[in-house]
Scaffold this motif. Sequence first.
Motif, PDB file in Angstrom:
ATOM      1  N   LEU A  83       0.824  -1.209   0.000  1.00 14.75           N
ATOM      2  CA  LEU A  83       0.000   0.000   0.000  1.00 14.75           C
ATOM      3  C   LEU A  83       0.857   1.257   0.000  1.00 14.75           C
ATOM      4  O   LEU A  83       0.371   2.332  -0.338  1.00 14.75           O
ATOM      5  CB  LEU A  83      -0.926   0.007   1.221  1.00 14.75           C
ATOM      6  N   GLY A  84       2.116   1.120   0.414  1.00 11.35           N
ATOM      7  CA  GLY A  84       2.975   2.289   0.483  1.00 11.35           C
ATOM      8  C   GLY A  84       4.292   1.977   1.149  1.00 11.35           C
ATOM      9  O   GLY A  84       4.671   0.811   1.309  1.00 11.35           O
ATOM     10  N   SER A  85       4.967   3.033   1.546  1.00 10.56           N
ATOM     11  CA  SER A  85       6.270   2.927   2.171  1.00 10.56           C
ATOM     12  C   SER A  85       6.428   4.061   3.170  1.00 10.56           C
ATOM     13  O   SER A  85       5.876   5.152   2.974  1.00 10.56           O
ATOM     14  CB  SER A  85       7.359   3.037   1.097  1.00 10.56           C
ATOM     15  N   VAL A  86       7.177   3.796   4.235  1.00 17.13           N
ATOM     16  CA  VAL A  86       7.553   4.835   5.181  1.00 17.13           C
ATOM     17  C   VAL A  86       8.999   4.578   5.590  1.00 17.13           C
ATOM     18  O   VAL A  86       9.390   3.434   5.817  1.00 17.13           O
ATOM     19  CB  VAL A  86       6.598   4.908   6.397  1.00 17.13           C
ATOM     20  N   SER A  87       9.790   5.640   5.626  1.00 19.49           N
ATOM     21  CA  SER A  87      11.206   5.545   5.996  1.00 19.49           C
ATOM     22  C   SER A  87      11.577   6.718   6.888  1.00 19.49           C
ATOM     23  O   SER A  87      11.035   7.817   6.733  1.00 19.49           O
ATOM     24  CB  SER A  87      12.101   5.589   4.755  1.00 19.49           C
ATOM     25  N   ILE A  88      12.513   6.474   7.769  1.00 19.34           N
ATOM     26  CA  ILE A  88      13.062   7.547   8.599  1.00 19.34           C
ATOM     27  C   ILE A  88      14.571   7.538   8.423  1.00 19.34           C
ATOM     28  O   ILE A  88      15.240   6.554   8.742  1.00 19.34           O
ATOM     29  CB  ILE A  88      12.683   7.371  10.082  1.00 19.34           C
ATOM     30  N   ARG A  89      15.080   8.616   7.841  1.00 22.41           N
ATOM     31  CA  ARG A  89      16.529   8.786   7.711  1.00 22.41           C
ATOM     32  C   ARG A  89      17.052   9.282   9.055  1.00 22.41           C
ATOM     33  O   ARG A  89      16.519  10.235   9.632  1.00 22.41           O
ATOM     34  CB  ARG A  89      16.853   9.778   6.596  1.00 22.41           C
ATOM     35  N   VAL A  90      18.080   8.635   9.563  1.00 21.48           N
ATOM     36  CA  VAL A  90      18.569   8.854  10.917  1.00 21.48           C
ATOM     37  C   VAL A  90      19.841   9.692  10.915  1.00 21.48           C
ATOM     38  O   VAL A  90      20.785   9.410  10.177  1.00 21.48           O
ATOM     39  CB  VAL A  90      18.847   7.494  11.610  1.00 21.48           C
ATOM     40  N   GLY A 100       9.912  10.151   5.536  1.00 18.72           N
ATOM     41  CA  GLY A 100       9.358  10.240   4.189  1.00 18.72           C
ATOM     42  C   GLY A 100       8.404   9.081   3.983  1.00 18.72           C
ATOM     43  O   GLY A 100       8.537   8.032   4.628  1.00 18.72           O
ATOM     44  N   TYR A 101       7.451   9.245   3.109  1.00 19.14           N
ATOM     45  CA  TYR A 101       6.435   8.215   2.914  1.00 19.14           C
ATOM     46  C   TYR A 101       5.782   8.408   1.555  1.00 19.14           C
ATOM     47  O   TYR A 101       5.868   9.472   0.945  1.00 19.14           O
ATOM     48  CB  TYR A 101       5.364   8.295   4.018  1.00 19.14           C
ATOM     49  N   TRP A 102       5.140   7.372   1.089  1.00 19.29           N
ATOM     50  CA  TRP A 102       4.273   7.444  -0.087  1.00 19.29           C
ATOM     51  C   TRP A 102       3.252   6.330   0.001  1.00 19.29           C
ATOM     52  O   TRP A 102       3.441   5.364   0.740  1.00 19.29           O
ATOM     53  CB  TRP A 102       5.054   7.400  -1.401  1.00 19.29           C
ATOM     54  N   THR A 103       2.169   6.505  -0.735  1.00 23.07           N
ATOM     55  CA  THR A 103       1.156   5.461  -0.839  1.00 23.07           C
ATOM     56  C   THR A 103       0.799   5.272  -2.307  1.00 23.07           C
ATOM     57  O   THR A 103       0.932   6.186  -3.123  1.00 23.07           O
ATOM     58  CB  THR A 103      -0.128   5.797  -0.053  1.00 23.07           C
ATOM     59  N   VAL A 104       0.335   4.072  -2.616  1.00 24.39           N
ATOM     60  CA  VAL A 104      -0.156   3.792  -3.961  1.00 24.39           C
ATOM     61  C   VAL A 104      -1.503   4.497  -4.113  1.00 24.39           C
ATOM     62  O   VAL A 104      -2.174   4.793  -3.116  1.00 24.39           O
ATOM     63  CB  VAL A 104      -0.271   2.273  -4.233  1.00 24.39           C
ATOM     64  N   PRO A 105      -1.931   4.796  -5.349  1.00 26.55           N
ATOM     65  CA  PRO A 105      -3.190   5.525  -5.538  1.00 26.55           C
ATOM     66  C   PRO A 105      -4.384   4.915  -4.801  1.00 26.55           C
ATOM     67  O   PRO A 105      -5.191   5.646  -4.208  1.00 26.55           O
ATOM     68  CB  PRO A 105      -3.384   5.504  -7.054  1.00 26.55           C
ATOM     69  N   ILE A 112      -4.088   5.695   5.798  1.00 27.44           N
ATOM     70  CA  ILE A 112      -3.004   4.712   5.885  1.00 27.44           C
ATOM     71  C   ILE A 112      -1.660   5.393   6.105  1.00 27.44           C
ATOM     72  O   ILE A 112      -0.879   4.971   6.971  1.00 27.44           O
ATOM     73  CB  ILE A 112      -2.992   3.822   4.633  1.00 27.44           C
ATOM     74  N   ALA A 113      -1.372   6.446   5.359  1.00 28.05           N
ATOM     75  CA  ALA A 113      -0.074   7.119   5.500  1.00 28.05           C
ATOM     76  C   ALA A 113       0.087   7.713   6.895  1.00 28.05           C
ATOM     77  O   ALA A 113       1.149   7.574   7.509  1.00 28.05           O
ATOM     78  CB  ALA A 113       0.090   8.195   4.434  1.00 28.05           C
ATOM     79  N   GLY A 114      -0.944   8.346   7.425  1.00 27.51           N
ATOM     80  CA  GLY A 114      -0.859   8.928   8.759  1.00 27.51           C
ATOM     81  C   GLY A 114      -0.598   7.879   9.825  1.00 27.51           C
ATOM     82  O   GLY A 114       0.224   8.080  10.725  1.00 27.51           O
ATOM     83  N   ARG A 115      -1.285   6.746   9.727  1.00 26.77           N
ATOM     84  CA  ARG A 115      -1.084   5.662  10.693  1.00 26.77           C
ATOM     85  C   ARG A 115       0.321   5.084  10.567  1.00 26.77           C
ATOM     86  O   ARG A 115       0.963   4.781  11.577  1.00 26.77           O
ATOM     87  CB  ARG A 115      -2.133   4.582  10.490  1.00 26.77           C
ATOM     88  N   ALA A 116       0.795   4.911   9.338  1.00 25.94           N
ATOM     89  CA  ALA A 116       2.131   4.354   9.126  1.00 25.94           C
ATOM     90  C   ALA A 116       3.209   5.298   9.652  1.00 25.94           C
ATOM     91  O   ALA A 116       4.163   4.856  10.308  1.00 25.94           O
ATOM     92  CB  ALA A 116       2.353   4.060   7.646  1.00 25.94           C
ATOM     93  N   VAL A 117       3.068   6.586   9.386  1.00 27.24           N
ATOM     94  CA  VAL A 117       4.048   7.566   9.875  1.00 27.24           C
ATOM     95  C   VAL A 117       4.038   7.603  11.401  1.00 27.24           C
ATOM     96  O   VAL A 117       5.097   7.636  12.039  1.00 27.24           O
ATOM     97  CB  VAL A 117       3.791   8.958   9.263  1.00 27.24           C
ATOM     98  N   VAL A 147      -1.553  14.235   6.413  1.00 26.76           N
ATOM     99  CA  VAL A 147      -0.796  13.098   6.942  1.00 26.76           C
ATOM    100  C   VAL A 147       0.007  13.535   8.163  1.00 26.76           C
ATOM    101  O   VAL A 147      -0.005  12.872   9.206  1.00 26.76           O
ATOM    102  CB  VAL A 147       0.133  12.491   5.866  1.00 26.76           C
ATOM    103  N   ALA A 148       0.708  14.654   8.039  1.00 27.55           N
ATOM    104  CA  ALA A 148       1.522  15.151   9.157  1.00 27.55           C
ATOM    105  C   ALA A 148       0.654  15.400  10.385  1.00 27.55           C
ATOM    106  O   ALA A 148       1.016  14.997  11.504  1.00 27.55           O
ATOM    107  CB  ALA A 148       2.252  16.426   8.747  1.00 27.55           C
ATOM    108  N   GLN A 149      -0.485  16.029  10.190  1.00 23.13           N
ATOM    109  CA  GLN A 149      -1.380  16.309  11.314  1.00 23.13           C
ATOM    110  C   GLN A 149      -1.918  15.015  11.922  1.00 23.13           C
ATOM    111  O   GLN A 149      -1.951  14.866  13.147  1.00 23.13           O
ATOM    112  CB  GLN A 149      -2.525  17.204  10.853  1.00 23.13           C
ATOM    113  N   ALA A 150      -2.321  14.059  11.081  1.00 19.13           N
ATOM    114  CA  ALA A 150      -2.852  12.786  11.568  1.00 19.13           C
ATOM    115  C   ALA A 150      -1.797  12.014  12.357  1.00 19.13           C
ATOM    116  O   ALA A 150      -2.135  11.270  13.279  1.00 19.13           O
ATOM    117  CB  ALA A 150      -3.354  11.936  10.395  1.00 19.13           C
TER     118      ALA A 150
END
Length: 184
Positions: A83-90, A100-105, A112-117, A147-150
């Motif tokens: 469904l997407g991706s989430v990464s944290i550069r350390v 950073g994150y993205w989701t498929v259309p 989904i993105a807010g929960r994943a982040v 997404v950021a707010q969620a």
Amino acid sequence: MPDVPSIPALIDLGDLVLRAPDETDLDAVRAAFADPQLRLWNPPPSYADDPRDNALAWIRDRADWSTGIRLSWAVAAPNGPLLGSVSIRVDAAQGNGIVGYWTVPAARGRGIAGRAVRAASRFAFDVAGLHRIELAHAVANPPSCRVAQAAGFALEGVLREAYTYGDGTRQDEHLHAKLRTDPD
């Protein structure tokens, strides 16, 4: 000082999982990288000229936590499609990260993105020991602001002409951040 795990961790949210990307995600990653919205707001990295090789290199790179510079997950339904991706550069020296994150259309607009982040950030605080995580997005991309707010990231300001996006234009960005001490 942060203690970044060297192997990918599974985060189970019940109806959503954050897991290591793997080669079964290849077709979904290729399709995501071809999506015009993803290409505009989150231009995929270029590891190779061939789209299949590029997606495969991305999967392998994101699944490798051994360098300690990134925590990265594929976001999916349990036993379901990507469904997407989430990464944290350390930044270990500062104890900070950049998410950073993205989701498929098909996954957009569903929270989904807010929960994943939120879940990835909690892991970065609780397990990796980070203190602060930043999230920046183009001001012209309101869904990313949602997404950021969620995910509980406070808006801190505007970074003027801070990033060149996929269309080649420099865009102002909203800077959001979350501290380990912030309430969920």
